[in-house]
Design a protein around this motif. Structure first.
Motif: not given
Ligand code: GDP
Length: 823
Positions: A451-460
């Protein structure tokens, strides 16, 4: 020659010696008789005195003669007849031809009339004619015989010497006449007695052609139906009868458009003694359908459901709809708090002083005007059980992770569920207000689970929130609204509703109630629907704020009243056109489910248990039964139970359900040596007795975590001494009084044990806990008393609680510290 001529002839006949009056007392038949008489008179004329005479073959035949008449006597009589008739015969001979022609003409006319279906009258007439013909012949013979002795004119016909008519008539009979005689002999008596029924007339027929009454009736009926138009063909319609694997007799009759009684009769003829309300199998039904001449079209259960098969909506009809959000996460990470916080922050307090209605889902409107529908039942079991029933309700999952904790087992599980359901996730990093909060640690931990969140450059999307302070709530809602926009969620509000059951329960006052989230179409008051194994007609719709509404569109959660039974969470609701369709589908599903349960039940109780025990020899199992007040709690408990356990021991939920604990539950528990966990429900009286006898432990809870803790402790063998409840008595409410200064007082009868003023009390309605608290007063007659024994009446009032009703049961309990035992 007309009938009137005939009648005239009759009139004239009076002047002729052959006209025998008395036997013709019946009107219009007379004319015919007269002519026949003439015929008869003529025939014997050739004067065969002996047997060999032409046309008089039977004259001398002793067999045709009445007994006791000798040949000579006969001869003498014949002679006498001839002598008497001598003059008349001459005259008659001339007239005979004319008469005969007339008779023939008449015959022809009669045939004509009959052909024209003016049957009754003509037939009756001719019949009577014949009857009288014969009668007359007889009279005549008698008269002639008498005349032979004296006068040339025949004597009145009442001379009924029994042994005379036959010999007189016999010689005149032609072969045809004789044939007819057999037929008419029966009638002649009736004729003479003046009785002639239509039936008899018809029976006689004419010219030897006989028809039964039924035939005539049928013929007339057909003619009538023809005249009325078309209904004759009705019988011949061959219908295609849709035949499911089982069908109710009356329904079968309806489908064949046959009378139910006829179908029941046909079944009986085939050896099936059934009533119209009973169900028969397809093979039997097929027999009957064929017997009625219709065509069988076998349909399967799936076909029955065809009527509700999802119709693809036209793209043009689709409109945007609110997203449906489920909040998931590890226990204690703040799911419930977050749901409450969102609701409290965004729902305009209802008119009833801000009392919100928990119906299993609610809607909020964000500051930017986006409408969001939240499912109010956190928990993975609800989510998955809904999915397993085919109700994919959730559009977006909000994964709650406590910032002061970490990614926990249930967090991982939630991620798995969301991924499996292919539902987008938004991460809510909760408890951000806490000093120990470390949001980035959570983000990093989530990476490990893809689960890659936005703050980690993901799209979640991820949002830091606090359910307690309300921080970040708006951002969370906006993030949800944004996600919803991306999803472009659409539905067609202008079609029959399809929805999913979020929660369902049996409400004491309102009957079965289900919270339905409409997924497509619009559900309206008065709609007929099928939901799982239940069906009904929408009696009322109540929204999440307790308001009655007329309709509910896509993504709107509503409480639905008007069900025939309680459905289960996850059941799909479909609006149908007719109640018959809804009922039929519901019945098929119920039957199918019953079969399935029977099969599964057998396996669970015996073989499967054994098999499981063998397969996991080194894992010991703690079997339990769970009964809860609502489906949601039952599922939550089951889900929690499944999580308990380690390598050595695990909990096995043998059965879980909604409602009071029954004898069946006790039986099942006994067989598996399992305790029964009741969550806000009680055992009914018979179950309680059986449990006492069989030593089955029933434990009652009103807090899920207490239940979970107990089972956990039992499973790990660490049952410590703790508070235990003892039930010391039960009282049933007979009447409810309002007492000024005290409030509502229940007039009770202590039915079991003892009622104690200082003890804890619970109010049970249909074995479901309605209230728990203490007593404000316990009175025996006018006096306040510490205890009331079983069998005695008393007055009780609750502290801070007034909703008491007759037939409610008061449970009286004490708490004590004991060593726990959990089987
Ligand atoms: P659930 O098991 O996920 O539903 O969690 P709950 O909503 O029951 O919360 C568990 C505990 O965490 C409760 O005692 C809440 O008061 C507390 N809690 C929940 N959210 C927050 C929060 O944002 N900040 C703080 N400080 N406590 C919270």
């Amino acid at each position: 020659m007309s009938d009137s001529d005939g009648r005239k002839t009759l009139g004239l006949g009076g002047s002729r010696p052959s006209n025998v009056k008395q036997s013709f007392s019946h009107g219009r038949t007379k004319n015919v008789v007269v002519e026949t008489k003439r015929k008869r008179v003529v025939v014997p004329k050739p004067g065969g005195q002996k047997q060999t005479g032409p046309g008089a073959g039977p004259v001398g035949d002793p067999s045709k003669r009445p007994a006791g008449i000798t040949d000579s006597e006969m001869e003498r009589r014949l002679k006498a007849v001839q002598a008497a008739k001598a003059r008349e015969v001459e005259e008659a001979a001339a007239r005979a031809a004319e008469e005969k022609a007339r008779a023939e003409e008449r015959e022809r006319r009669r045939a004509e009339i009959e052909a024209k279906e003016a049957a009754d009258r003509a037939r009756e007439e001719s019949l009577k004619a014949k009857a009288e013909e014969e009668a007359r012949a007889k009279r005549e013979a008698e008269a002639a015989a008498k005349a032979a002795a004296a006068a040339p004119a025949p004597a009145p016909a009442q001379a009924r010497t029994p042994n005379k008519p036959a010999p007189a008539a016999t010689p005149r009979k032609s072969e045809r006449d004789r044939e007819e005689t057999n037929k008419k002999n029966r009638q002649s008596d009736d004729r003479r007695s003046g009785k002639l029924t239509v039936n008899q007339a018809l029976r006689g027929g004419e010219g030897g052609r006989q028809r039964s009454m039924a035939q005539m009736k049928r013929k007339q009926e057909r003619a009538r139906q023809k005249a009325m138009g078309g209904s004759v063909e009705r019988e011949k319609v061959v219908r295609e009868v849709q035949l499911p694997p089982a069908i109710v007799v009356s329904e079968l009759a309806a489908r064949m458009a046959e009378k139910t009684g006829a179908v029941v009769k046909a079944l009986m003829t085939n050896g099936m003694m059934v009533t119209q309300n009973e169900t028969i199998d397809a093979d039997t039904a097929e027999l009957i359908i064929e017997e009625f001449g219709h065509k069988v079209v076998r349909v399967s259960d799936a076909d029955v459901e065809d009527v509700i098969n999802i119709i693809e909506d036209d793209e043009a009809d689709l409109q945007g709809r609110p997203p449906v959000i489920t909040i998931m996460g590890h226990v204690d990470h703040g799911k419930t708090s977050l749901l409450d916080a969102i609701r409290n922050a965004k729902v305009v307090a209802g008119e009833a002083g801000g009392i919100t209605q928990h119906i299993g889902a609610y809607q909020v409107t964000t500051d930017n005007g986006a409408v969001l529908s939240f499912l109010d039942t956190p928990g993975h079991a609800a989510f998955t059980s809904m999915r397993s029933r085919g109700a994919q309700v959730t559009d977006i999952v909000v994964l709650v992770v406590a910032a002061d904790d970490a990614v926990m087992p249930q967090t991982i599980e939630a991620i798995a569920h969301a991924k499996a359901a292919q539902v987008p996730m938004i991460v809510a990093i909760n408890k951000i207000d806490k000093p120990a909060a470390d949001a980035d640690k959570v983000r990093a931990a989530l990476l490990q689970h893809e689960v890659i969140v936005e703050k980690m450059s993901g799209d979640v999307q991820d949002v830091e929130v606090s359910a307690i302070t309300g921080q970040g709530l708006d951002e969370l809602l906006e993030a949800i609204a944004l996600q919803a926009e991306i999803l472009e969620l659409k539905a067609n509000p202008d079609r029959a509703a399809v929805g999913a059951v979020i929660e369902a329960q049996l409400d004491v006052g309102r009957g079965p109630v289900a919270t339905v989230l409409v997924q497509n179409g619009t559900l309206r008051q008065g709609d007929i629907f099928v939901v799982g194994e239940q069906y009904g007609k929408v009696r009322a719709l109540i929204d999440d704020q307790g308001n009655r509404v007329k309709e509910a569109g896509p993504s709107v959660p509503v409480e639905v009243l008007g069900l025939n039974g309680t459905p289960e969470a996850g059941d799909v609701l479909n609006v149908t056109e007719t109640e018959a369709q809804a009922r039929e589908i519901a019945e098929y599903r119920a039957n199918a489910a019953k079969d399935k349960r029977a099969a599964a039940g057998a396996a669970t109780t015996l073989e499967q248990l054994m098999a499981n025990a063998k397969a996991d020899e080194d894992v010991s199992e703690l079997p339990i039964l769970v009964k809860a007040d609502v489906q949601g709690s039952a599922e939550a408990i089951v889900q929690a139970m499944e999580k308990i356990g380690n390598d050595e021991v695990r909990v096995r939920v043998l059965h879980s359900g909604v409602g009071a604990i029954t004898e069946t539950d006790v039986g099942l528990a006994e067989a598996s040596n399992a305790p029964i966990m009741g969550f806000n429900v009680r055992a009914n009286a018979s179950a309680r007795n059986t449990a006492n006898q069989k030593g089955v432990e029933i434990r009652y809870y009103s807090v899920i975590y207490d239940l979970v803790d107990d089972v956990k402790a039992a499973a790990s063998g660490l049952l410590s001494n703790e508070i235990k409840e003892n039930f010391i008595g039960y009282a049933s409410i007979k009447e409810v009084f309002k007492v000024t200064g005290v409030g509502k007082v229940a007039g009770c009868l202590v039915t079991e044990g003892v009622a104690r003023r200082s003890a804890g009390v619970r109010l049970l309605r249909d074995n479901v806990v309605i209230h728990e608290g203490t007593l404000k007063t316990l009175k025996r007659f006018k006096d306040e008393v510490p205890e009331v024994q079983s069998g005695q009446e008393c007055g009780m009032a609750f502290e801070n609680y007034e909703d008491i009703r007759p037939d409610d049961v008061i449970e009286i309990f004490t708490r004590e510290e004991v060593a726990r035992t959990l089987s």
